[in-house]
Design an enzyme around this catalytic site. Structure first.
Site, PDB file in Angstrom:
ATOM      1  N   GLU A 177      -8.587  52.581  13.023  1.00  0.00           N
ATOM      2  CA  GLU A 177      -7.723  52.539  11.830  1.00  0.00           C
ATOM      3  C   GLU A 177      -8.002  51.281  10.996  1.00  0.00           C
ATOM      4  OE1 GLU A 177      -6.060  54.999  10.886  1.00  0.00           O
ATOM      5  OE2 GLU A 177      -5.419  56.148  12.622  1.00  0.00           O
ATOM      6  N   ARG A 181      -9.520  51.706   7.191  1.00  0.00           N
ATOM      7  CA  ARG A 181      -8.599  51.369   6.093  1.00  0.00           C
ATOM      8  C   ARG A 181      -8.862  49.970   5.532  1.00  0.00           C
ATOM      9  NH1 ARG A 181      -3.058  54.665   7.424  1.00  0.00           N
ATOM     10  NH2 ARG A 181      -3.920  55.909   9.093  1.00  0.00           N
ATOM     11  N   ASP A 309     -12.146  65.217  14.343  1.00  0.00           N
ATOM     12  CA  ASP A 309     -12.519  65.472  12.947  1.00  0.00           C
ATOM     13  C   ASP A 309     -13.651  64.619  12.364  1.00  0.00           C
ATOM     14  OD1 ASP A 309     -10.843  63.271  13.077  1.00  0.00           O
ATOM     15  OD2 ASP A 309      -9.424  63.943  11.566  1.00  0.00           O
ATOM     16  N   GLU A 480      -6.418  65.901   3.113  1.00  0.00           N
ATOM     17  CA  GLU A 480      -7.647  66.652   3.416  1.00  0.00           C
ATOM     18  C   GLU A 480      -7.916  67.828   2.476  1.00  0.00           C
ATOM     19  OE1 GLU A 480      -5.662  65.355   5.670  1.00  0.00           O
ATOM     20  OE2 GLU A 480      -7.025  63.955   6.668  1.00  0.00           O
TER      21      GLU A 480
HETATM   22  C1  DMJ Z   1      -6.863  59.228   7.274  1.00  0.00           C
HETATM   23  O1  DMJ Z   1      -6.529  58.025   7.828  1.00  0.00           O
HETATM   24  C2  DMJ Z   1      -8.313  59.527   7.459  1.00  0.00           C
HETATM   25  O2  DMJ Z   1      -8.679  60.529   6.574  1.00  0.00           O
HETATM   26  C3  DMJ Z   1      -8.659  59.939   8.853  1.00  0.00           C
HETATM   27  O3  DMJ Z   1      -9.989  60.308   9.011  1.00  0.00           O
HETATM   28  C4  DMJ Z   1      -7.799  61.102   9.258  1.00  0.00           C
HETATM   29  N1  DMJ Z   1      -6.430  60.911   8.978  1.00  0.00           N
HETATM   30  C5  DMJ Z   1      -5.954  60.275   7.815  1.00  0.00           C
HETATM   31  C6  DMJ Z   1      -5.477  61.171   6.711  1.00  0.00           C
HETATM   32  O4  DMJ Z   1      -4.895  62.328   7.065  1.00  0.00           O
END
Ligand code: DMJ
Length: 584
Positions: A177, A181, A309, A480
């Site tokens: 994270e 970010r 994902d 998404e």
């Molecule tokens: C975000 O922090 C990023 O896109 C991550 O890859 C998946 N989840 C969240 C948004 O839904």
């Protein structure tokens, strides 16, 4: 019928000339026309009955049967017109998105400037650790302000980064994270401004994160204490790491090496990919957990949603980031897409929606391992629609819209699946709020009646009708679907994607906007008015509103062929490093 009978009853010899009064009258002529029309009528009736029965028993097959004609008239699925479209801005919608961003930012700045997270109902901020925060929200939002041209707001945010941001915090932070970010936010701010402040901050942060990689395998542990520079394994999770988390640090670390000439970031990132390439099974579907001691996958669910994902997203994007020369990533990506098509892609029985199921490992009574297919899809999987289309066009290097003949190999399959997946994601927005749930479940062929009743449209939200809504029913401002709409629009110029994005934006405005400032997630997308959750996730400003803004902007802004977006929507440039052996 009479006429037929009459003619049968009185055969006329071949040679016999009909007497004058044997010439049929007008009325009689009409009667002799009956058999043809009746025959046609019966045929149509018969055909409709057969089609109806076929539809009832196997609707998917019927749609697939007629699809080729449908495709022919449309050139490619997801493209309305084969004509090149100039992707000019939709200024009205674009400006509405800017207003939404301001509404979110001003509330955060007023109530919580500098705090990691924002709670718009209680007008408060909070930090991820008791020891303090590291500017999650500010840094995650920098590039959106730059892209939207919000100069004043950006200036204040930059000044906060300059004077207040410190990573000298004796607290435990998640490596993934923090990378996507904060490190990602700093790097993209540098990409867009060339302000060296961001490189200094990025390097400081990355140097603290690097201790995570000091495991026997090279797979990073889940957390670090940034202040003490200590790796912290995830003891609550048997010290395992999730696949998406270890394989979604690479774009950031590689770009940092490009900017600093310090090779250690690149090496650490690439080492993870070498371990994964070696460990990945056949077929190449990655389980969601890995063991950082052994560098192996552990038996655990296989899915494209949470913890899985962005592993797939970054396989493609690492290949794109270095100008499509690192074919090793492309091969891993293509292998994964083949396996996904073979094992996870499913269709619903009646409406033929395409979705990706999950595989759950189970032990039989005789202790044999087997995989059970679970027909559920996280909202997170909706990134894959756009990603597949991007991969199918080799990163947007085809015509806009693409021409059918440009697709070779499995590219057309991937394009079509991407488009179909976007359609399914849009379908999951057909709720009372127009927002889509965190998790959608899909019907399968032999569902019990209870599920059939619940899901006339072939999909449903588990627990949404219970008094306390299940977590599945939430919408937490996720990006998404709009991310995929942005990519699909840039690749096609087709206005349908803008219309769909606008529809989602309006639902967010209607149900998530907090009048006093900020946006909040909802606890159940099927209840109007919805109950709000007191949290504005940082990805609302970094991803959801940015992708919506880009969807309505003209295509000269951040072209897909020159930029690669990290998984938190932070754009980095395509780089062409010299003197490095490519991952092939
Ligand atoms: C975000 O922090 C990023 O896109 C991550 O890859 C998946 N989840 C969240 C948004 O839904």
């Amino acid at each position: 019928m009479e006429g037929i009978r009459e003619r049968k009853a009185r055969p006329v010899s071949e040679h016999e000339q009909p007497p004058e009064d044997n010439v049929p009258s007008q009325h009689a002529r009409a009667q002799t026309g009956w058999p043809v029309s009746r025959l046609l009528y019966t045929l149509v009736l018969l055909l409709s009955t057969v089609l109806y029965l076929f539809w009832k028993t196997n609707p998917g097959a019927l749609i697939r049967l007629i699809e080729p004609w449908y495709d022919l008239s449309e050139q490619l699925p997801g493209v309305s017109s084969p004509e090149y479209a100039f992707l000019g801005a939709d200024e009205v919608r674009r400006d509405a998105v800017v207003d939404a961003f301001k509404h979110a930012w001003f509330a955060y700045e007023r109530d919580a400037m500098g705090d990691d997270e924002y709670h718009p109902l209680s007008h408060k901020g909070s930090n991820l650790t008791d020891a303090g925060g590291i500017g999650y929200t500010v840094v995650d939002s920098l590039d959106t302000m730059i892209i939207m041209g919000l100069d004043e707001e950006y200036r204040r945010a930059r000044s906060w980064v300059d004077t207040k941001l410190t990573f000298e915090v004796d607290g435990i932070f998640n490596v993934f994270e923090t990378t996507i970010r904060v490190l990602g936010g700093l790097l993209s701010a540098y990409h867009l401004t060339h302000d060296s402040l961001y490189i200094d901050r990025a390097k400081d942060l990355a140097d603290r994160l690097m201790v995570a990689f000091s495991t026997p395998s090279g797979l990073p542990v889940a957390m670090v204490n940034l202040g003490t520079r200590t790796p912290i394994p995830d003891t609550g999770n048997q010290n395992l790491v999730s696949t998406a988390e270890v394989a979604t640090l690479q774009l950031e670390l590689r770009y940092l090496t490009e900017l600093t000439d310090d090779d250690s970031y690149w090496r650490a990132a690439e080492k993870v990919m070498q371990v994964i390439r070696k460990a990945v099974p056949v077929p190449p579907l990655a389980a969601i957990y890995m063991d950082p001691q052994q560098g192996t996958f552990v038996t655990s669910p296989i899915r494209l949603g949470s913890r899985g994902d962005s592993y797939y997203e970054y396989l493609l994007k690492q290949y794109l980031q270095t100008g499509r020369v690192e074919t090793g990533y492309r091969e891993m990506y293509d292998g994964a897409m083949d396996a996904i098509h073979e094992h996870l892609v499913q269709r619903t029985p009646h409406t033929n929606f395409l979705y990706t199921a999950e595989l759950m490992p189970e032990r039989t009574q005789t202790h044999q391992m087997q995989w059970r297919l679970v027909p559920k899809q996280d909202h997170l999987v909706c990134f894959l629609g756009g990603s597949l289309m991007l991969g199918a066009t080799d990163g947007g290097h085809f015509s806009v819209p693409p021409r059918a003949e440009e697709f070779v190999g499995t590219a057309r399959r991937d394009w079509t699946t991407g488009y179909e997946l976007i359609k399914t994601c849009m379908e999951t927005h057909r709720t009372h709020t127009g927002l889509s749930p965190e998790i959608a479940h899909f019907r399968t062929k032999n569902d019990p009646q209870a599920i059939a009743d619940l899901a006339p449209n072939d999909w449903y939200i588990k627990g949404s009708r219970q008094p306390t809504a299940a977590l599945d029913a939430r919408y937490i401002l996720r990006p998404e679907t709009v991310e995929s709409l942005f990519i699909a629009f840039r690749l096609t110029g087709d206005s349908r994607y803008r219309d769909w994005g606008w529809q989602i934006f309006q639902s967010i405005e209607k149900h998530c906007k907090v009048p006093t400032g900020g946006y909040a997630g909802v606890t159940n997308v099927d209840i109007v008015p919805p109950e709000l959750e007191d949290k504005m996730e940082t990805f609302m400003m970094s991803e959801t509103l940015k992708y919506l803004y880009l969807l309505f902007s003209d295509s000269s802004i951040l072209p897909l062929t020159e930029n690669v977006f990290n998984t938190e929507a932070h754009p980095f440039p395509i780089i062409r490093p010299t003197g490095r052996t490519a991952f092939t």
